[in-house]
Scaffold this motif. Structure first.
Motif, PDB file in Angstrom:
ATOM      1  N   UNK A 165      13.025  -1.307  -6.317  1.00  0.00           N
ATOM      2  CA  UNK A 165      12.717  -0.966  -7.713  1.00  0.00           C
ATOM      3  C   UNK A 165      13.983  -0.656  -8.495  1.00  0.00           C
ATOM      4  N   UNK A 166      14.951  -0.008  -7.852  1.00  0.00           N
ATOM      5  CA  UNK A 166      16.232   0.230  -8.518  1.00  0.00           C
ATOM      6  C   UNK A 166      16.936  -1.085  -8.845  1.00  0.00           C
ATOM      7  N   UNK A 167      16.868  -2.015  -7.900  1.00  0.00           N
ATOM      8  CA  UNK A 167      17.477  -3.326  -8.160  1.00  0.00           C
ATOM      9  C   UNK A 167      16.764  -4.036  -9.306  1.00  0.00           C
ATOM     10  N   UNK A 168      15.453  -3.950  -9.331  1.00  0.00           N
ATOM     11  CA  UNK A 168      14.711  -4.602 -10.413  1.00  0.00           C
ATOM     12  C   UNK A 168      15.012  -3.937 -11.750  1.00  0.00           C
ATOM     13  N   UNK A 169      15.103  -2.611 -11.755  1.00  0.00           N
ATOM     14  CA  UNK A 169      15.453  -1.923 -13.008  1.00  0.00           C
ATOM     15  C   UNK A 169      16.850  -2.312 -13.463  1.00  0.00           C
ATOM     16  N   UNK A 170      17.787  -2.466 -12.517  1.00  0.00           N
ATOM     17  CA  UNK A 170      19.136  -2.899 -12.872  1.00  0.00           C
ATOM     18  C   UNK A 170      19.141  -4.290 -13.479  1.00  0.00           C
ATOM     19  N   UNK A 171      18.346  -5.196 -12.909  1.00  0.00           N
ATOM     20  CA  UNK A 171      18.243  -6.539 -13.481  1.00  0.00           C
ATOM     21  C   UNK A 171      17.652  -6.498 -14.884  1.00  0.00           C
ATOM     22  N   UNK A 226      12.090  -0.936 -20.098  1.00  0.00           N
ATOM     23  CA  UNK A 226      11.405   0.356 -20.137  1.00  0.00           C
ATOM     24  C   UNK A 226      10.335   0.437 -19.048  1.00  0.00           C
ATOM     25  N   UNK A 227       9.614  -0.655 -18.854  1.00  0.00           N
ATOM     26  CA  UNK A 227       8.575  -0.663 -17.826  1.00  0.00           C
ATOM     27  C   UNK A 227       9.168  -0.490 -16.432  1.00  0.00           C
ATOM     28  N   UNK A 228      10.270  -1.188 -16.167  1.00  0.00           N
ATOM     29  CA  UNK A 228      10.915  -1.069 -14.861  1.00  0.00           C
ATOM     30  C   UNK A 228      11.425   0.344 -14.633  1.00  0.00           C
ATOM     31  N   UNK A 229      11.988   0.961 -15.662  1.00  0.00           N
ATOM     32  CA  UNK A 229      12.495   2.330 -15.528  1.00  0.00           C
ATOM     33  C   UNK A 229      11.351   3.324 -15.324  1.00  0.00           C
ATOM     34  N   UNK A 230      10.240   3.133 -16.064  1.00  0.00           N
ATOM     35  CA  UNK A 230       9.099   4.034 -15.918  1.00  0.00           C
ATOM     36  C   UNK A 230       8.486   3.908 -14.528  1.00  0.00           C
ATOM     37  N   UNK A 231       8.378   2.672 -14.021  1.00  0.00           N
ATOM     38  CA  UNK A 231       7.821   2.476 -12.687  1.00  0.00           C
ATOM     39  C   UNK A 231       8.731   3.105 -11.624  1.00  0.00           C
ATOM     40  N   UNK A 232      10.031   3.038 -11.846  1.00  0.00           N
ATOM     41  CA  UNK A 232      10.974   3.653 -10.917  1.00  0.00           C
ATOM     42  C   UNK A 232      10.801   5.171 -10.899  1.00  0.00           C
TER      43      UNK A 232
END
Length: 525
Positions: A184-190, A220-226
């Motif tokens: 999830x961190x990698x996805x948020x970084x992308x 924002x969605x990736x960060x919230x999910x993280x």
């Protein structure tokens, strides 16, 4: 010999008889050996030494890496629930000691004084009475108390195995959650990189407002999910600490797999008849239910043997004329109103009920094991199918895309899209792996604690199970194969063979004939 001397002699003989009975039934009040039995059973089925002979506490600081075996060890040693259950073994041991003791003899003394001012000496009477009917009750009482002690040890061991399974499941969820968190961190970084590219393109007029809004929403969605996933992961860590008996410990640890992780051990050749045989012969709750039926069987014997209480003793008297009398005395209850039939009927009904409860426990155990086996088999196949059909091809395709991007054959947007898909694929694989591990943990629990030794597949021949102490695997020779066999707690099922019959001794027989000898209830068909 005077009356006083005679009564003294008879009283001493009566006391000697009581002392002899107490000596014959002498038992230690120390439950250490019984606790050790429970610990050996748990260790054989989990590979973890509970360490119940030591005080609660450990060296783990809550911050260093935590393996599955270490988590289970700490939980078994520190759990207040397990410690409370261990104390019940001491109580059962005390009941066993008490069951071997005769009741104390009753000594009575009576003094008679002259009334109405008449002259005369004081009359004296004394008697000592022992309940002799308690003597022939001793074997049944002790047999029932010993079965109750076995039941306690088995239930404590079963509770420890259930706790171990819960800790293993939570540890597995945390370990998988950590891997998901990294993805999830990698996805948020992308997503952040994508947003930066969209902002740059928007500043030079190469990106539309909807495209920029989509990139912002994705980031924002990736960060919230993280954030949500991190909170769930931290909550799971604290749940695990509570299970381990350390609710206030630091939660900065990292869950890791043990170097000698035995996840795949014991499943080769496992089939449904073998699972049925394992649950039938290894489940400690089944063994405990059978021990409880043994307790009720002893109650029936006690009710039958105590229909007419008998007491015997000595009696001596001296009246006001100093005339001395001494001799034996007997007490016998006359069964005019209560002949003990109701007590026997109640004890018999409770015995049948206990046998039915044991049958229900066995049915439930076999059902749980079969369902767990189906779920584990499906989870294993699903993980393998996804890994070979989706995860590995995605990894290979991404490596090819990186080489192509380095050669200028693939654009940055295409590589980003493939990397995002790869992260999703990896996360999905982690979920499948976790589902499989949780299913395996439940299967271990459902068959009695471990699959590391199990029954042979069908067609092995007429090999018989060889039961070792505390369920330790033993290698035994057969005419057609060398088999690994297990048993539960010193084979308590064998002690209650009268409760269950015709549960076959090979997995082949289990597959073809699996039935119970049910108790007969009077008046019911």
């Amino acid at each position: 010999m005077s009356a006083a001397d005679r009564i003294t002699t008879w009283a001493l003989q009566l006391a000697g008889l009581g002392a002899l009975g107490a000596l014959a039934a002498c038992q230690s009040l120390d439950p250490s050996a019984d606790v050790a039995r429970a610990g050996a059973t748990v260790e054989a089925r989990t590979g973890v030494r509970p360490g119940w002979d030591a005080a609660p506490g450990g060296q783990w600081d809550g911050s260093s890496s935590l393996g599955e075996r270490a988590a289970v060890t700490i939980a078994l040693r520190q759990s207040p629930m397990i410690r409370a259950e261990l104390e019940t073994i001491g109580a059962a041991r005390a009941d066993l000691v008490q069951s071997g003791l005769l009741p104390n003899p009753m000594l009575s003394v009576a003094l008679g004084f002259p009334l109405g001012g008449e002259q005369g000496a004081v009359s004296i009477g004394a008697s000592a009475v022992q309940q002799f009917s308690a003597i022939w009750l001793l074997p049944s009482r002790e047999r029932g108390a010993r079965a109750a002690l076995d039941e306690r040890v088995l239930r404590v061991s079963d509770g420890a195995l259930r706790l171990a399974a819960e800790v293993r499941s939570m540890h597995a969820a945390i370990e998988a959650g950590q891997r998901e968190h990294h993805l999830l961190e990698s996805r948020a970084g992308l997503a952040i990189q994508s947003l930066a590219i969209a902002n740059e393109r928007s500043s030079i007029g190469e990106s539309t407002v909807p495209e920029l809004a989509a990139a912002q929403a994705l980031a924002a969605s990736a960060e919230a999910e993280l954030i949500a996933h991190e909170a769930a992961l931290e909550a799971d860590k604290r749940r695990l600490l509570a299970m381990m008996g350390a609710p206030g410990a630091a939660a900065d640890f990292t869950a890791v797999l043990d170097a000698d992780d035995m996840f795949g051990i014991g499943v080769a050749g496992l089939d449904e008849p073998a699972v049925i045989a394992l649950a039938t012969n290894q489940r400690l709750d089944v063994a405990a239910a059978l021990a409880a039926a043994d307790v009720r069987a002893s109650d029936v014997d006690i009710a039958a043997l105590s229909r007419v209480p008998i007491g015997a003793g000595v009696d001596a008297r001296r009246d006001e004329m100093k005339f001395e009398m001494a001799g034996p005395m007997f007490e016998l209850e006359v069964p005019i109103f209560d002949d003990g039939s109701a007590r026997i009927a109640k004890a018999s009904a409770e015995h049948r009920s206990a046998r039915w409860n044991a049958a229900a426990t066995l049915h439930r155990a076999v059902g749980e094991a079969r369902i767990a086996w189906i779920q584990w088999r499906a989870a294993s196949r699903a993980r393998e199918t996804y890994e070979t059909g989706a995860a590995r091809p995605s990894e290979s395709a991404y490596e090819v895309a990186k080489e192509s991007a380095a050669a200028g054959l693939v654009s940055g947007e295409e590589l980003y899209a493939m990397e995002s898909e790869l992260i999703e694929t990896r996360m999905k694989l982690v979920e499948f792996e976790l589902t499989e591990r949780l299913a395996r943990i439940e299967l271990d629990r459902a068959v009695g604690g471990s699959l590391r030794c199990h029954y042979p597949r069908l067609g092995v021949g007429s090999a018989q199970r060889v039961f070792g102490r505390h369920g330790v695997c033993r290698r035994v020779s057969s005419s057609s194969a060398t088999l690994a066999s297990c048993s539960h707690f010193s084979n308590p099922r064998a002690r209650s063979a009268e409760n269950f019959s015709s549960i076959s001794s090979t997995s082949s027989a289990v597959n073809s004939s699996w039935k119970l000898a049910m108790p007969v209830t009077p008046g019911l068909k």
